[in-house]
Every structure is written in C-alpha cells, then in structure tokens.
Design a protein around this motif. Structure first.
Motif, mmCIF file in Angstrom:
data_model
loop_
_atom_site.group_PDB
_atom_site.id
_atom_site.type_symbol
_atom_site.label_atom_id
_atom_site.label_comp_id
_atom_site.label_asym_id
_atom_site.label_seq_id
_atom_site.Cartn_x
_atom_site.Cartn_y
_atom_site.Cartn_z
ATOM 1 N N ASN A 104 -5.783 -9.481 7.316
ATOM 2 C CA ASN A 104 -6.768 -8.928 8.254
ATOM 3 C C ASN A 104 -6.991 -9.877 9.429
ATOM 4 O OD1 ASN A 104 -7.188 -6.658 6.676
ATOM 5 N ND2 ASN A 104 -8.952 -7.514 5.594
ATOM 6 N N HIS A 133 -8.925 -7.077 -3.282
ATOM 7 C CA HIS A 133 -9.618 -7.759 -2.178
ATOM 8 C C HIS A 133 -10.930 -7.086 -1.742
ATOM 9 C CE1 HIS A 133 -5.886 -10.021 -1.595
ATOM 10 N NE2 HIS A 133 -5.231 -8.881 -1.514
ATOM 11 N N HIS A 162 0.804 -1.227 0.000
ATOM 12 C CA HIS A 162 0.000 0.000 0.000
ATOM 13 C C HIS A 162 0.838 1.280 0.000
ATOM 14 C CE1 HIS A 162 -3.655 -2.372 0.779
ATOM 15 N NE2 HIS A 162 -2.847 -3.129 1.504
#
Ligand code: BDR
Ligand code: CA
Length: 308
Positions: free
Chosen positions: A165, A237, A81
């Motif tokens: 996550n 995602h 990211h």
C-alpha cells in the motif's frame, strides 16, 4: 455510541474480510466506503466492494475514486488476490455505486460532521484520502482517528524495502503522515502476527455462519501461503486495522515518528519508523506492535458469522 466511520479500500481478499468485520461490528457506523484501484483495477475493486456490501445486506454508499496513484499507475497484486481480486470466490453482484467521486464524498461527510467525530480507515493505497485532505486540510479537525494498514518497520512485501500500500502511493501516504495527526498504523510487522494457517482455517470453519462467513472462509482457503512463513501460513492484513478500532485491547501500541521514502529507486515506498525515538521527532504514529492473534481470530468469527 457507534463511531461514524469512513473506510477507503481496494478489495482485495483481505479488504473484503475487513469490510465484513466492520459491517458486522456494532461499534462502527460505516457511513461511506470509498474505493481505489490497487490490488486489482478500479473496475474490479469497485465491483468487489459492491458485492461484499450487498452480501452483508447493508445500505452503505460506495463511491469510486482513484484509478491511479498521485504520480504513477497502480501496480496490481494478482498473484495474491487473483485476477478478480477475491481469489476466484464468486459473489452475487452488489448494489450500484453511489454517484460522485471518492475524495469529494469524503470531504462532504467530514464537512457535515462535528469536530473529532469521524473514524477514517485506509486499507489500500491512500490516494483518495490524500486527495481529500490536500484539497481541504482544515477537515482534519473532524477526524477522531485515522487508522491505516500500511508500511513496515522491517522489510517490505512488494519490494525488499516497501509494503504494497505504501509503495503504490508513497506521496499520498506522506500527505497523511504530515496532517498533524497521530496515525494508528498496522504495518506488515503487525499483520504478520495475524498468521492464518490451515489449522486456524479449520478452527474457524467449525463455526457455522451466513453467506458472508462462508465466503470469508472460501477466501481464506483460496489465499496462497507466504514464503516468509515457509509456506506454513499467510498474514491477514486489513482486518487488523478494523480490529484496532473495535478491540484496541488486543494490541500493544506505542508512539513513534515515521516518514515515507518518496524518492525514485530501490527504497521508494519504504516507511522509516523511528520506534526508539532516535531522531527525537514528535510522534506521528500510534504504532501497533503486538497482536493477540487467537482473540483476533475469535473476534473475526464472532462478528462475521452472524452476518447474512
Ligand atoms: C496490503 O496490500 C494489499 O495487497 C492488501 O489488501 C493489504 O492492504 C498488504 O501489504
Ligand atoms: Ca487492501
């Protein structure tokens, strides 16, 4: 009737695109966005959420929440990211945060809602959602659907065993898996079907759109190719979880029972998903198994391009 929706997220490149997909979709009435750390620190994820919502010209309250998981600090994912969480794509500063703390804002909205009326979507480590439901479990009856991007039935992406996550807050995920709901879940095995290749990006770029669409394309161009896809593409995602709510016909779904490994060690964060009911346990997942990827990308373009 648009669904009253809460989105809990950690933007995050794919979270940003997921937020635009949600904000551009008339099926959803996004009433609250709550933010945790995760992909990058909470200071960046909140700034990014504000910028994403501001660019879309929407007045949705954004409330900050957890800057660490229930048991440990978050681990960031800057290799995917970027240090800023948006792959270096600069957006104008967005509106200020709303006051309060995420878990309380979630509870307030649920408490003020009729039974089975709120769609709750989690796109990051689910610390904020777990804190809300752990504090006031009776509010589960206000939930229409709980939808997560989390976990994997095969291999992970942050460790061999665990998806990012789930690994970042397994105890929080365990709380959600034990609420007595059937959690709709987009695992890595599903999101790897939302395969972005250079050809997909060029096809999407043929469509003209506003600033949000141009920023979404810039983010897609900034994302690194996946080694698991031999450097030929990467998975998108979080928009899968939003798409399931607005276009469930694009998915093949089946019931399954799952638990998350909360032990220390190499399996921490692994979601053990019983797709063939080997253990005979009651289903706690509506497991998204297949995705119609071409129509998923059409949906992204159709909903995000018209935004400002
Ligand atoms: C998940 O991890 C994050 O990096 C993405 O935003 C997505 O929610 C994928 O494993
Ligand atoms: Ca995310």
């Amino acid at each position: 009737m648009p669904r009253t929706t809460i989105i809990d997220c950690d933007p995050g490149t794919d979270d940003a695109i997921a937020l635009w997909l949600a904000l551009g979709s008339p099926e959803l009435d996004v009433k609250l966005i709550t933010v945790a750390g995760g992909n990058v620190g909470l200071d960046r994820t909140t700034a990014n959420a504000r910028a994403v919502v501001g660019l879309a010209g929407k007045a949705v309250p954004i409330v900050a929440g957890a800057e660490r998981s229930l048991m440990a600090p978050f681990r960031a994912e800057t290799a995917v990211h970027g240090n800023d969480g948006l792959g270096g794509v600069m957006l104008p500063e967005g509106p200020p945060l709303a006051p309060g703390i995420a878990a309380d804002a979630i509870r307030d909205l649920l408490r003020a809602s009729p039974p089975a009326s709120v769609t709750v979507i989690g796109l990051g480590p689910v610390t904020n959602l777990a804190l809300a439901f752990a504090a006031e479990p009776a509010l589960v009856d206000r939930v229409q659907d709980l939808v997560l991007m989390s976990g994997a039935w095969s291999e992970g992406n942050i460790t061999p065993a665990a998806e990012f996550n789930a690994w970042n807050d397994p105890e929080a995920l365990a709380i959600l898996l034990n609420l007595g709901l059937k959690v709709a879940i987009a695992t890595l095995d599903l999101t790897f079907q939302a395969r972005v290749t250079p050809a997909v990006i060029e096809a999407l770029a043929a469509r003209e759109g506003g600033a949000c669409w141009r920023a979404a394309l810039a983010i897609l161009r900034a994302l690194p190719m996946s080694r698991r896809m031999n450097g030929q593409g990467f998975p998108l995602h979080d928009p899968c979880a939003i798409a399931w709510v607005i276009a469930p016909h694009l998915f093949g779904v089946k019931d399954a029972a799952a638990e998350v490994d909360c032990t220390p060690g190499p399996s921490r964060g692994r979601t053990v998903i019983d797709r063939w009911n080997r253990l005979g346990r009651p289903a706690n997942l509506a497991l998204m198994e297949t995705l119609d990827a071409p129509r998923f990308f059409d949906l992204l373009a159709a909903r995000i391009a018209p935004l400002p």
